[in-house]
Design a protein around this motif. Structure first.
Motif, PDB file in Angstrom:
ATOM      1  N   GLY A 139       2.777  -6.765 -17.644  1.00 29.85           N
ATOM      2  CA  GLY A 139       1.470  -6.141 -17.427  1.00 29.85           C
ATOM      3  C   GLY A 139       1.484  -4.710 -17.918  1.00 29.85           C
ATOM      4  N   PRO A 140       0.313  -4.093 -17.988  1.00 33.50           N
ATOM      5  CA  PRO A 140       0.237  -2.715 -18.483  1.00 33.50           C
ATOM      6  C   PRO A 140       0.824  -1.724 -17.487  1.00 33.50           C
ATOM      7  CG  PRO A 140      -1.922  -3.446 -17.741  1.00 33.50           C
ATOM      8  CD  PRO A 140      -1.011  -4.620 -17.625  1.00 33.50           C
ATOM      9  N   SER A 141       1.009  -0.503 -17.935  1.00 35.18           N
ATOM     10  CA  SER A 141       1.576   0.544 -17.086  1.00 35.18           C
ATOM     11  C   SER A 141       0.751   0.718 -15.809  1.00 35.18           C
ATOM     12  CB  SER A 141       1.586   1.841 -17.896  1.00 35.18           C
ATOM     13  OG  SER A 141       2.162   2.842 -17.122  1.00 35.18           O
ATOM     14  N   GLY A 142       1.441   0.770 -14.678  1.00 31.16           N
ATOM     15  CA  GLY A 142       0.770   1.023 -13.403  1.00 31.16           C
ATOM     16  C   GLY A 142       0.200  -0.221 -12.732  1.00 31.16           C
ATOM     17  N   CYS A 143       0.482  -1.421 -13.282  1.00 29.20           N
ATOM     18  CA  CYS A 143      -0.144  -2.633 -12.725  1.00 29.20           C
ATOM     19  C   CYS A 143       0.588  -3.145 -11.478  1.00 29.20           C
ATOM     20  CB  CYS A 143      -0.216  -3.736 -13.775  1.00 29.20           C
ATOM     21  SG  CYS A 143       1.389  -4.447 -14.163  1.00 29.20           S
ATOM     22  N   GLY A 144       1.765  -2.597 -11.178  1.00 27.46           N
ATOM     23  CA  GLY A 144       2.471  -3.009  -9.962  1.00 27.46           C
ATOM     24  C   GLY A 144       3.705  -3.859 -10.203  1.00 27.46           C
ATOM     25  N   LYS A 145       4.181  -3.931 -11.452  1.00 29.40           N
ATOM     26  CA  LYS A 145       5.357  -4.755 -11.759  1.00 29.40           C
ATOM     27  C   LYS A 145       6.602  -4.226 -11.058  1.00 29.40           C
ATOM     28  CE  LYS A 145       5.251  -3.481 -16.157  1.00 29.40           C
ATOM     29  NZ  LYS A 145       4.117  -2.572 -16.316  1.00 29.40           N
ATOM     30  N   THR A 146       6.846  -2.917 -11.253  1.00 29.42           N
ATOM     31  CA  THR A 146       8.065  -2.331 -10.683  1.00 29.42           C
ATOM     32  C   THR A 146       8.030  -2.401  -9.162  1.00 29.42           C
ATOM     33  OG1 THR A 146       8.403  -0.899 -12.568  1.00 29.42           O
ATOM     34  CG2 THR A 146       9.409  -0.189 -10.514  1.00 29.42           C
ATOM     35  N   THR A 147       6.861  -2.140  -8.589  1.00 28.24           N
ATOM     36  CA  THR A 147       6.745  -2.190  -7.126  1.00 28.24           C
ATOM     37  C   THR A 147       7.052  -3.609  -6.628  1.00 28.24           C
ATOM     38  OG1 THR A 147       5.074  -0.463  -7.265  1.00 28.24           O
ATOM     39  CG2 THR A 147       5.175  -1.707  -5.204  1.00 28.24           C
ATOM     40  N   THR A 148       6.567  -4.611  -7.352  1.00 31.53           N
ATOM     41  CA  THR A 148       6.838  -6.008  -6.966  1.00 31.53           C
ATOM     42  C   THR A 148       8.342  -6.282  -7.019  1.00 31.53           C
ATOM     43  OG1 THR A 148       4.684  -6.653  -7.825  1.00 31.53           O
ATOM     44  CG2 THR A 148       6.288  -8.426  -7.526  1.00 31.53           C
TER      45      THR A 148
ATOM     46  N   ASP B 270      14.624  -3.841 -14.865  1.00 30.56           N
ATOM     47  CA  ASP B 270      13.366  -3.120 -15.030  1.00 30.56           C
ATOM     48  C   ASP B 270      13.345  -2.446 -16.393  1.00 30.56           C
ATOM     49  OD1 ASP B 270      10.995  -1.856 -14.757  1.00 30.56           O
ATOM     50  OD2 ASP B 270      11.473  -0.825 -12.885  1.00 30.56           O
ATOM     51  N   GLU B 271      12.635  -3.050 -17.335  1.00 27.73           N
ATOM     52  CA  GLU B 271      12.554  -2.544 -18.717  1.00 27.73           C
ATOM     53  C   GLU B 271      13.927  -2.097 -19.222  1.00 27.73           C
ATOM     54  OE1 GLU B 271       9.294  -1.576 -20.401  1.00 27.73           O
ATOM     55  OE2 GLU B 271       7.919  -1.707 -18.716  1.00 27.73           O
ATOM     56  N   PRO B 272      14.938  -2.965 -19.175  1.00 26.87           N
ATOM     57  CA  PRO B 272      16.290  -2.503 -19.517  1.00 26.87           C
ATOM     58  C   PRO B 272      16.416  -2.073 -20.972  1.00 26.87           C
ATOM     59  CG  PRO B 272      16.260  -4.893 -19.359  1.00 26.87           C
ATOM     60  CD  PRO B 272      14.919  -4.412 -18.893  1.00 26.87           C
TER      61      PRO B 272
ATOM     62  N   ASP C 131       0.855  -1.184   0.000  1.00 23.66           N
ATOM     63  CA  ASP C 131       0.000   0.000   0.000  1.00 23.66           C
ATOM     64  C   ASP C 131       0.893   1.236   0.000  1.00 23.66           C
ATOM     65  OD1 ASP C 131      -2.269  -1.575   0.264  1.00 23.66           O
ATOM     66  OD2 ASP C 131      -2.180  -1.547   2.469  1.00 23.66           O
ATOM     67  N   PHE C 132       0.503   2.232  -0.793  1.00 21.48           N
ATOM     68  CA  PHE C 132       1.103   3.563  -0.670  1.00 21.48           C
ATOM     69  C   PHE C 132       0.014   4.442  -0.064  1.00 21.48           C
ATOM     70  CE2 PHE C 132       3.527   1.866  -4.375  1.00 21.48           C
ATOM     71  CZ  PHE C 132       4.809   1.968  -3.834  1.00 21.48           C
ATOM     72  N   GLY C 133       0.087   4.711   1.199  1.00 23.44           N
ATOM     73  CA  GLY C 133      -1.006   5.422   1.877  1.00 23.44           C
ATOM     74  C   GLY C 133      -2.271   4.590   1.766  1.00 23.44           C
ATOM     75  N   SER C 134      -3.329   5.192   1.222  1.00 22.34           N
ATOM     76  CA  SER C 134      -4.584   4.441   1.108  1.00 22.34           C
ATOM     77  C   SER C 134      -4.672   3.699  -0.229  1.00 22.34           C
ATOM     78  CB  SER C 134      -5.779   5.393   1.255  1.00 22.34           C
ATOM     79  OG  SER C 134      -5.703   6.350   0.220  1.00 22.34           O
ATOM     80  N   PHE C 135      -3.633   3.867  -1.085  1.00 20.90           N
ATOM     81  CA  PHE C 135      -3.685   3.225  -2.403  1.00 20.90           C
ATOM     82  C   PHE C 135      -3.025   1.843  -2.353  1.00 20.90           C
ATOM     83  CE2 PHE C 135      -1.614   2.486  -6.596  1.00 20.90           C
ATOM     84  CZ  PHE C 135      -2.783   2.330  -7.337  1.00 20.90           C
ATOM     85  N   ASN C 136      -3.770   0.835  -2.780  1.00 16.94           N
ATOM     86  CA  ASN C 136      -3.259  -0.537  -2.773  1.00 16.94           C
ATOM     87  C   ASN C 136      -2.636  -0.843  -4.145  1.00 16.94           C
ATOM     88  OD1 ASN C 136      -4.774  -3.826  -2.753  1.00 16.94           O
ATOM     89  ND2 ASN C 136      -2.741  -3.219  -2.108  1.00 16.94           N
ATOM     90  N   ALA C 137      -1.290  -0.775  -4.233  1.00 18.16           N
ATOM     91  CA  ALA C 137      -0.591  -0.937  -5.518  1.00 18.16           C
ATOM     92  C   ALA C 137      -0.406  -2.401  -5.891  1.00 18.16           C
ATOM     93  CB  ALA C 137       0.765  -0.249  -5.461  1.00 18.16           C
ATOM     94  N   VAL C 138      -0.154  -3.269  -4.892  1.00 16.48           N
ATOM     95  CA  VAL C 138       0.005  -4.709  -5.158  1.00 16.48           C
ATOM     96  C   VAL C 138      -0.896  -5.454  -4.182  1.00 16.48           C
ATOM     97  CG1 VAL C 138       1.619  -6.661  -5.160  1.00 16.48           C
ATOM     98  CG2 VAL C 138       2.375  -4.427  -5.996  1.00 16.48           C
TER      99      VAL C 138
HETATM  100  P1  ATP Z   1       5.136   1.285 -15.151  1.00 15.89           P
HETATM  101  O1  ATP Z   1       5.582   0.371 -16.240  1.00 15.89           O
HETATM  102  O2  ATP Z   1       4.320   2.435 -15.645  1.00 15.89           O
HETATM  103  O3  ATP Z   1       6.228   1.691 -14.203  1.00 15.89           O
HETATM  104  P2  ATP Z   1       4.316  -0.633 -13.159  1.00 15.89           P
HETATM  105  O4  ATP Z   1       3.455  -1.795 -13.479  1.00 15.89           O
HETATM  106  O5  ATP Z   1       5.756  -0.911 -12.985  1.00 15.89           O
HETATM  107  O6  ATP Z   1       4.087   0.450 -14.275  1.00 15.89           O
HETATM  108  P3  ATP Z   1       4.388   0.500 -10.553  1.00 15.89           P
HETATM  109  O7  ATP Z   1       5.506   1.450 -10.846  1.00 15.89           O
HETATM  110  O8  ATP Z   1       4.700  -0.685  -9.746  1.00 15.89           O
HETATM  111  O9  ATP Z   1       3.693   0.065 -11.889  1.00 15.89           O
HETATM  112  O10 ATP Z   1       3.215   1.316  -9.864  1.00 15.89           O
HETATM  113  C1  ATP Z   1       2.006   0.708  -9.456  1.00 15.89           C
HETATM  114  C2  ATP Z   1       1.088   1.782  -8.927  1.00 15.89           C
HETATM  115  O11 ATP Z   1       1.605   2.279  -7.693  1.00 15.89           O
HETATM  116  C3  ATP Z   1       0.951   2.985  -9.859  1.00 15.89           C
HETATM  117  O12 ATP Z   1      -0.389   3.430  -9.820  1.00 15.89           O
HETATM  118  C4  ATP Z   1       1.888   4.008  -9.237  1.00 15.89           C
HETATM  119  O13 ATP Z   1       1.423   5.321  -9.508  1.00 15.89           O
HETATM  120  C5  ATP Z   1       1.791   3.691  -7.761  1.00 15.89           C
HETATM  121  N1  ATP Z   1       3.035   4.001  -7.058  1.00 15.89           N
HETATM  122  C6  ATP Z   1       4.260   3.486  -7.301  1.00 15.89           C
HETATM  123  N2  ATP Z   1       5.173   3.990  -6.443  1.00 15.89           N
HETATM  124  C7  ATP Z   1       4.506   4.848  -5.636  1.00 15.89           C
HETATM  125  C8  ATP Z   1       4.879   5.684  -4.520  1.00 15.89           C
HETATM  126  N3  ATP Z   1       6.149   5.722  -4.084  1.00 15.89           N
HETATM  127  N4  ATP Z   1       3.917   6.417  -3.950  1.00 15.89           N
HETATM  128  C9  ATP Z   1       2.641   6.376  -4.368  1.00 15.89           C
HETATM  129  N5  ATP Z   1       2.211   5.594  -5.390  1.00 15.89           N
HETATM  130  C10 ATP Z   1       3.130   4.861  -6.026  1.00 15.89           C
END
Ligand code: ATP
Length: 365
Positions: A36-45, A158-160, A12-19
Motif C-alpha cells: 500500500g502507499p505510504s502511511g496506509c498502516g502496513k508497518t503498524t499492522t 519491513d521494506e528490507p 488508534d494513536f490517540g484520536s487517529f485511527n491508523a488501522v
Molecule cells: P510507510 O511506508 O510510510 O511507513 P505505512 O503504510 O507503513 O507507511 P504506518 O507506518 O503503519 O504506515 O503508519 C500509518 C499511520 O499511522 C501514518 O499516518 C503514521 O503517521 C501514523 N503513525 C504510525 N505510528 C505512529 C505513532 N507511534 N504515533 C502516532 N501516529 C503514528
C-alpha cells in the motif's frame, strides 16, 4: 513455521485511527506481502503482529494461539528491518551467532548452526571478515543470517530492500524469494512497490488509509480488483476507467457507452448511476470495424511495446500495443475491449460490481 490470523484488528494513536478493522489469514509457509502507499498502516499492522505495538482491539493468532497482548520476545518471530544494523565491532560469524550466544547455546552447537546458515546464504567464505567493508548485498545476507539462525516461527520484513538501487534490489528480491522457497518459513513482507509485491508474493494484502481493500493471490488481485483503488495501485500504467451514466437492468450482459454496446463478463442487475468501465491497457485493442472511437494524443515507445494515450467520449484511455504498430498522434482509431477482462465499478463507492467468485465460475466453465 506458522499460520498467522488477524481478526478485526484496529489501531488508534490517540484520536487517529491508523488501522481500521482488519481481517486476513497468512497460511503456514506463505510469502505474504503487505502492500500500500505510504502511511496506509502496513508497518503498524506488521508491528502489531510482531508484538512491538499493541492493538487497540481485535485478535492476533500465531499457530492458533492468541498473542495480541504477548510481548515480542514471546512470539518467536524474527524481524528484518530496512536499516539492517549490524554490530560493527563483530565479524560476520559473530554477528550471525549473536542471538544464539545471548540464549546461552553451547559453542559447538552454535558453530554448527552458523555454518549451516552461512551455507544457505552463500557467505561461508566471509565468516571471519569484519562487517565494516562488506558490500550492501553481503550486509543484507548477514542481517538475514542473524534472523534465520534462530529458527523462528516466522520472518517479518519491513521494506528490507528499500535502500538498495534498482538493479541490486531486483537481484536481492530474487535471492530472498529463492531463500524462502528453500526454507519454507512463513514470511510477512511490507512494501509500497506493487511490482515487488506481485513478483515475490504468494498472497498480497492491499491497504489504503488503514483499510484492507483486498487480499488474494497476485493474479486474482490484478485481474479482478475489488475496488478502484486496487485497480489503479496495481499495474503500470494502471487500469483505465471510462466513466458513464449507467442503467443496467434485466440481467444484461452488455453496458452501453456513448451509444455503443460492450460485452461484459457476467450479467449485472440493477447497476445504475455513475459507473466506470475498467480495462487494463493491454486489453485495449485497435479495430477498424469498432464504432467506438478514440483520438491518439500521445505515444510512448518502450522497446517491445508502446503506450498509446487516446481521448474517448468517456475519458482518456491508455493502450499497450506492439511497438511495431504504426500509430500517429491525431489518428482516429476504433477501440475494442476483451469482454472477459472488463470490470465495472460504482464510482461513488469505488467498489467493483463484478465478483471474483463469479469470474472463477466463468473462467472454468
Ligand atoms: P510507510 O511506508 O510510510 O511507513 P505505512 O503504510 O507503513 O507507511 P504506518 O507506518 O503503519 O504506515 O503508519 C500509518 C499511520 O499511522 C501514518 O499516518 C503514521 O503517521 C501514523 N503513525 C504510525 N505510528 C505512529 C505513532 N507511534 N504515533 C502516532 N501516529 C503514528
Amino acid at each position: 513455521m506458522a499460520q498467522i490470523m488477524i481478526k478485526n484488528v484496529r489501531k488508534d494513536f490517540g484520536s487517529f485511527n491508523a488501522v481500521k478493522s482488519s481481517t486476513f489469514t497468512i497460511e503456514d509457509g506463505e510469502f505474504f506481502m503487505l502492500l500500500g502507499p505510504s502511511g496506509c498502516g502496513k508497518t503498524t499492522t506488521l508491528r502489531m503482529m510482531a508484538g512491538l505495538e499493541l492493538p487497540t482491539s481485535g485478535e492476533i493468532y500465531i499457530e492458533g494461539e492468541e498473542v495480541g497482548m504477548k510481548p515480542a520476545s514471546q512470539r518467536d518471530i524474527a524481524f528484518v528491518f530496512q536499516m539492517f544494523a549490524l554490530y560493527p565491532h563483530m565479524n560476520v560469524g559473530k554477528n550471525i551467532s549473536y542471538p544464539l550466544r545471548s540464549q546461552g547455546m553451547p559453542k559447538a552447537q552454535i558453530k554448527k548452526k552458523v555454518g549451516e546458515v552461512a551455507e544457505i546464504l552463500g557467505i561461508t567464505d566471509i565468516l571471519n571478515r569484519p562487517v565494516g567493508g562488506l558490500s550492501g548485498g553481503d550486509r543484507q545476507r548477514v542481517a538475514l543470517g542473524r534472523a534465520i539462525v534462530r529458527d523462528p516461527k516466522a520472518f517479518f520484513m519491513d521494506e528490507p530492500l528499500g535502500a538498495l538501487d534498482a538493479e541490486f534490489r531486483e537481484h536481492m528480491s530474487a535471492e530472498l524469494r529463492a531463500l524462502h522457497d528453500r526454507m519454507g518459513a512463513t514470511t510477512v513482507y511490507v512494501t509500497h512497490d506493487q511490482l515487488e509485491a506481485m513478483q515475490m508474493g504468494d498472497k498480497i494484502v492491499v491497504m489504503n488509509h488503514g483499510v484492507v481493500e483486498q487480499f488474494g493471490r497476485p493474479q486474482e488481485i490484478y485481474d479482478w480488483p475489488s475496488t478502484m483503488f486496487v485497480a489503479s495501485f496495481l499495474g503500470s500504467p494502471s487500469m483505465n476507467f471510462l466513466t458513464f451514466e449507467g442503467m443496467i437492468g434485466n440481467n444484461r450482459r452488455t453496458v452501453e457507452m456513448n451509444g455503443v454496446d460492450f460485452a461484459i463478463p457476467e450479467s449485472l442487475e440493477g447497476a445504475r448511476g455513475k459507473l466506470a468501465f475498467g480495462v487494463r491497457p493491454e486489453h485495449v485493442q485497435f479495430s477498424d470495424s469498432s464504432p467506438y472511437k478514440g483520438e491518439v494524443l500521445a505515444t510512448e515507445y518502450l522497446g517491445t511495446t508502446q503506450i498509446v494515450t487516446l481521448a474517448t467520449a468517456n475519458g482518456e484511455i491508455k493502450s499497450r500495443v506492439n511497438a511495431v504498430q504504426s500509430i500517429q498522434v491525431g489518428d482516429h482509431v476504433g477501440l475494442q475491449f476483451d469482454p472477459r477482462t472488463i470490470t465495472i465499478f460504482n464510482v461513488d463507492t469505488g467498489k467493483a460490481l463484478l465478483s471474483l467468485a463469479n469470474q472463477e465460475v466463468l473462467k472454468h466453465g
